[in-house]
Design a protein around this motif. Sequence first.
Motif, PDB file in Angstrom:
ATOM      1  N   PHE B   4      21.003   5.961 -17.733  1.00 14.84           N
ATOM      2  CA  PHE B   4      22.410   6.021 -17.318  1.00 14.84           C
ATOM      3  C   PHE B   4      22.595   5.168 -16.066  1.00 14.84           C
ATOM      4  CE2 PHE B   4      22.069   9.097 -13.726  1.00 14.84           C
ATOM      5  CZ  PHE B   4      20.782   9.564 -13.949  1.00 14.84           C
ATOM      6  N   THR B   5      23.841   5.030 -15.645  1.00 15.53           N
ATOM      7  CA  THR B   5      24.118   4.257 -14.436  1.00 15.53           C
ATOM      8  C   THR B   5      24.295   5.233 -13.280  1.00 15.53           C
ATOM      9  OG1 THR B   5      25.269   2.649 -15.799  1.00 15.53           O
ATOM     10  CG2 THR B   5      25.619   2.496 -13.428  1.00 15.53           C
ATOM     11  N   LEU B   6      23.506   5.038 -12.235  1.00 12.99           N
ATOM     12  CA  LEU B   6      23.597   5.920 -11.072  1.00 12.99           C
ATOM     13  C   LEU B   6      23.981   5.087  -9.859  1.00 12.99           C
ATOM     14  CD1 LEU B   6      23.187   8.742  -9.838  1.00 12.99           C
ATOM     15  CD2 LEU B   6      20.790   8.160  -9.489  1.00 12.99           C
ATOM     16  N   ASN B   7      25.132   5.368  -9.336  1.00 13.84           N
ATOM     17  CA  ASN B   7      25.648   4.629  -8.178  1.00 13.84           C
ATOM     18  C   ASN B   7      25.618   3.124  -8.437  1.00 13.84           C
ATOM     19  OD1 ASN B   7      26.014   7.084  -6.900  1.00 13.84           O
ATOM     20  ND2 ASN B   7      23.999   7.026  -5.917  1.00 13.84           N
ATOM     21  N   GLY B   8      25.973   2.762  -9.655  1.00 16.66           N
ATOM     22  CA  GLY B   8      26.086   1.359 -10.017  1.00 16.66           C
ATOM     23  C   GLY B   8      24.786   0.706 -10.439  1.00 16.66           C
ATOM     24  N   ARG B   9      23.731   1.485 -10.449  1.00 12.33           N
ATOM     25  CA  ARG B   9      22.415   0.936 -10.768  1.00 12.33           C
ATOM     26  C   ARG B   9      21.907   1.584 -12.053  1.00 12.33           C
ATOM     27  NH1 ARG B   9      17.139   2.319  -8.730  1.00 12.33           N
ATOM     28  NH2 ARG B   9      18.076   4.149  -7.753  1.00 12.33           N
ATOM     29  N   GLN B  10      21.349   0.774 -12.931  1.00 10.27           N
ATOM     30  CA  GLN B  10      20.828   1.309 -14.188  1.00 10.27           C
ATOM     31  C   GLN B  10      19.524   2.065 -13.912  1.00 10.27           C
ATOM     32  OE1 GLN B  10      22.586   0.927 -16.964  1.00 10.27           O
ATOM     33  NE2 GLN B  10      21.163   2.142 -18.194  1.00 10.27           N
ATOM     34  N   GLN B  61      23.708  18.548 -18.588  1.00 14.56           N
ATOM     35  CA  GLN B  61      22.374  18.193 -19.067  1.00 14.56           C
ATOM     36  C   GLN B  61      22.184  16.679 -19.036  1.00 14.56           C
ATOM     37  OE1 GLN B  61      21.514  20.045 -22.832  1.00 14.56           O
ATOM     38  NE2 GLN B  61      21.587  22.086 -21.920  1.00 14.56           N
ATOM     39  N   ALA B  62      20.945  16.286 -18.895  1.00 15.03           N
ATOM     40  CA  ALA B  62      20.619  14.856 -18.835  1.00 15.03           C
ATOM     41  C   ALA B  62      21.204  14.119 -20.034  1.00 15.03           C
ATOM     42  CB  ALA B  62      19.105  14.675 -18.782  1.00 15.03           C
ATOM     43  N   SER B  63      21.140  14.737 -21.199  1.00 14.50           N
ATOM     44  CA  SER B  63      21.628  14.061 -22.407  1.00 14.50           C
ATOM     45  C   SER B  63      23.125  13.753 -22.331  1.00 14.50           C
ATOM     46  CB  SER B  63      21.346  14.928 -23.636  1.00 14.50           C
ATOM     47  OG  SER B  63      21.969  16.192 -23.483  1.00 14.50           O
ATOM     48  N   GLU B  64      23.851  14.542 -21.562  1.00 14.27           N
ATOM     49  CA  GLU B  64      25.301  14.338 -21.462  1.00 14.27           C
ATOM     50  C   GLU B  64      25.682  13.102 -20.649  1.00 14.27           C
ATOM     51  OE1 GLU B  64      27.660  18.006 -20.565  1.00 14.27           O
ATOM     52  OE2 GLU B  64      25.679  18.960 -20.539  1.00 14.27           O
ATOM     53  N   VAL B  65      24.752  12.589 -19.883  1.00 13.81           N
ATOM     54  CA  VAL B  65      25.096  11.436 -19.039  1.00 13.81           C
ATOM     55  C   VAL B  65      24.547  10.128 -19.602  1.00 13.81           C
ATOM     56  CG1 VAL B  65      25.154  12.905 -17.011  1.00 13.81           C
ATOM     57  CG2 VAL B  65      23.095  11.549 -17.470  1.00 13.81           C
ATOM     58  N   ALA B  66      23.874  10.209 -20.726  1.00 12.08           N
ATOM     59  CA  ALA B  66      23.276   9.001 -21.302  1.00 12.08           C
ATOM     60  C   ALA B  66      24.334   7.909 -21.448  1.00 12.08           C
ATOM     61  CB  ALA B  66      22.657   9.325 -22.660  1.00 12.08           C
ATOM     62  N   ASN B  67      24.002   6.753 -20.928  1.00 15.39           N
ATOM     63  CA  ASN B  67      24.887   5.575 -20.994  1.00 15.39           C
ATOM     64  C   ASN B  67      26.219   5.771 -20.270  1.00 15.39           C
ATOM     65  OD1 ASN B  67      22.933   4.265 -22.630  1.00 15.39           O
ATOM     66  ND2 ASN B  67      23.700   5.429 -24.380  1.00 15.39           N
ATOM     67  N   LYS B  68      26.288   6.761 -19.422  1.00 15.45           N
ATOM     68  CA  LYS B  68      27.506   6.963 -18.639  1.00 15.45           C
ATOM     69  C   LYS B  68      27.234   6.624 -17.169  1.00 15.45           C
ATOM     70  CE  LYS B  68      29.644  10.336 -21.669  1.00 15.45           C
ATOM     71  NZ  LYS B  68      30.129  11.709 -21.813  1.00 15.45           N
ATOM     72  N   SER B  69      28.297   6.732 -16.375  1.00 17.31           N
ATOM     73  CA  SER B  69      28.176   6.377 -14.967  1.00 17.31           C
ATOM     74  C   SER B  69      28.246   7.623 -14.085  1.00 17.31           C
ATOM     75  CB  SER B  69      29.310   5.411 -14.584  1.00 17.31           C
ATOM     76  OG  SER B  69      29.367   5.281 -13.181  1.00 17.31           O
ATOM     77  N   VAL B  70      27.241   7.807 -13.267  1.00 14.67           N
ATOM     78  CA  VAL B  70      27.196   8.937 -12.336  1.00 14.67           C
ATOM     79  C   VAL B  70      27.272   8.390 -10.910  1.00 14.67           C
ATOM     80  CG1 VAL B  70      25.786  10.838 -11.445  1.00 14.67           C
ATOM     81  CG2 VAL B  70      25.832  10.364 -13.910  1.00 14.67           C
ATOM     82  N   ILE B  71      28.148   8.988 -10.128  1.00 17.52           N
ATOM     83  CA  ILE B  71      28.224   8.633  -8.704  1.00 17.52           C
ATOM     84  C   ILE B  71      27.882   9.877  -7.888  1.00 17.52           C
ATOM     85  CG2 ILE B  71      29.698   7.788  -6.825  1.00 17.52           C
ATOM     86  CD1 ILE B  71      29.434   5.658  -8.888  1.00 17.52           C
TER      87      ILE B  71
END
Lengths: 728, 150
Positions: B4-10, B61-71
Amino acid sequence: MTIAIKGSQEGSQVSRRGVLAGLGGMTFCLAFGTDGARLFSEAQANAMANAQVTPWVRIAADGTITILSAGAEMGQGSMTNLPMIVAEEMDADWSKVAIEMAPADASVYGYMMNNNVRMMAIVGSRATMLYYNDLRIAGAQVRKVLLMNAAERWGVDAATLRTEPGVVINPANGQRLTYGEIAAFGKVPAQLPKVDAKELKARKDWRLIGKGVARRDTPLKVNGTATYGIDIKLPGMVYATTLHSPVHNSAPESWNDAEVKAMPGVVGTVRLPNGVAVVADRFEQALAASNALKVAWKKGAAAGFNSVEALTRDYEKIHHDPNTKSEPVHTAGDAKAAFAAAAKVHKAEFHSDYGYHAQMEPLNAVARFNDAGDKIEIWEGTQAPDLSRTAVAQALGFKEEQVTHHQCYLGGGFGRRNGGMEAVEAAQIARAVRRPVKLIWTRTEDLAQGRFRPQSFQCLEAATDASGKVTGWRHCVIGDGGNALLTGGMRIGYYGVPNQSLELRGISHGVQIKHWRAVAHVFNVFAIESFIDQMAVDANMDPIQFRFERMGATPKARACFETVARMCDWKAARPQGRAIGVSISERSGSLGAGVAEISVDRTSGKIKVHKVWVAVDGGTIVSPGPAKANIESAIIYGLSSVLHERVTLKDGAVEQTNFHDYSLMRMSDLPDEMHVQFVDVDTRPTGLGEIGNPFIAAAISNAFHRLTGKRLRHLPFTPERVLEALKA
Amino acid sequence: MVSFTLNGRQVSVDATANTPLLWVIRDHVGLTGTKYGCGAGLCGACTVHLDGKAVRACQTQASEVANKSVITIEGLSPNSSHPLQKAWVALEVPQCGYCQSGQIMKAAELLASNPKPNREQIVAHMDGNICRCGTYHRIIAAVEQASREG
């Protein structure tokens, strides 16, 4: 990790000691002896290496002044406050001051408590109050040494020189030397100059004390970089969580060890005296394994304990049983005679439930042994690094020198983070699995294994003479926790009642109990101030006037009452459906009178607190911003406990499991207004972290009586209890 | 493995699908500004943004953020320059500070959708976030200030 902050605004975290060691400069070593704080030259300190003399103030040639802080930082601001006191007397440039947390060595860094025992435990609002004088003298000694060195360099008399922040100046010719420049060539004399209290800066000359100095930890707390114990990560570290006996302090007999050990990532299980720890590569794995634990426990001391039955039935029996042991808390005059001669005797009884700290950061600690297994490092945020270090050493059979304690930020303390229990567990687990370990208690464990503010039963009696003056006073507190946890706040020295008999009747339940923000003041002040209000109502008098005329309020108490009365326009009419109540409390030398304005929803039983005013005599206010914030915080903490918070035990186990059934005050319950004012006095600083809390219960219950004609007698004032009181 | 993308970073982490995002962020990635408070979605200390929406990382859950953006709080702004962070410092909001990452992330969600909230809207939005030090009134004032000056 030791918290070290450099620079005034940026608030970056730098590593400890060593950063500055290479820069050269002067080192002052300070020790607290029976005659107060003393500084030693480095040579002298080296000679005293075995006497555990440790540097407090270092001045680097680049002008950076590192001041160690013994103020565990749990949100109250002491980490910044204490070095600021040193810096004030040094006349340091605050922007050049870096703060480091002091090592966990109370013999050097402790304040003096009773019996010549030094402690670092930041409890009971003690930090500023107990370090204030010693730190001022220490700072003044450093300044004198700087002046002496400059005088020698210039060939002038030190007495002719003056300082401005960070600079020594010769007024005769305008010559200047910065503290950094002096440090580059200066020497610390073998015999440090003495500082007389009269030589300390006059209040009018203060540049830092009493001014708006910003807390150094604030910038780190808005961007996620402040490091709490729970944030520590070490190479090769594994994660642990624990399941403790539901009935406190029972030993595990057996558990499904093979099943748990077969779960993903599980490194091992560890038997603890009162629980089982599960260790895994990842915390989520430890958590899953802990949830799968099925433990058979030995019978605990509190087995079968029912807190509600005990409080409402057993405690009253104890009070009425003439054979129960009574421990005198305080006596004055002849209470018996006063009651015998009384024109009227007044009585009242009050109850209070168990309370939980609910600090936001669940208990945790990180432990790492060296390869030889004969030294350990502990990381945690604790109110008492000294006690933690001692507890770990004792548990491991180590000497204290074998334990290094790294202080971290505390995600709330309130009395919970004090004693080293979680550090000891982390150490035991790390020893068993031979890996660095981070132990985190779940919230449910933190609550189930709480160390609660004890429940209690209060019985009060007062004798009034023919003129209506209160001449005799009896107060009996019944509960578990002894003198330390049950009797605080019983003494009413701010009133002038001549004949008093205060007593404690104890019982033991085997339930973990502990200090809690102002602990016993909460229920004792609730009882005392509700009782006084009851007498004022009976006498048909204004409650403040009653305290002045019939209770003999001292001048200090009068000043607090008069200030708060002005603040809230005491005599003014309130909006329809609202009423105000007043109360006063002492805590850690401070005195605070407060008023609450409330309304009641008679259908739901919900009390709404609209406004709170409090006037505090806290002595000299060292840091006004954080001081006010501390009072505001304690008001909210008090409101939350008074209106919401309740721990009950059934069959020996805590019934509440998380924040859905242990309710804390939320933003929607916030009063519309809170007003804090300090009475302007020139006396030494007293404790401010808790004074905002104990008055609130009676202020609310007294307002409730004024509004409804009914009295609330059991803390907390849950909607059910409010409805019950309205029906009574 | 979850990406996933975390703070703009893959980022890609070796976490099982049901691992709470909280531990993915804190332990697998190593960003510790997001805090553990209750583990049950009751306190808000672990609030982060998932595709712009504030969520409880302990309940995601981790699976819920797959390929999404987390800040997370670390990614809200460079150099603490978000108007909320500046207001938080100016009004000296934090005490122990443990809940404040979650408070700021929750407030940031509000200002993103409603730049000029009134007090009632602020309280309604923030009511799920507990602050045990009782900084609620300063949080409200700081949100108001950020709204004015942001």
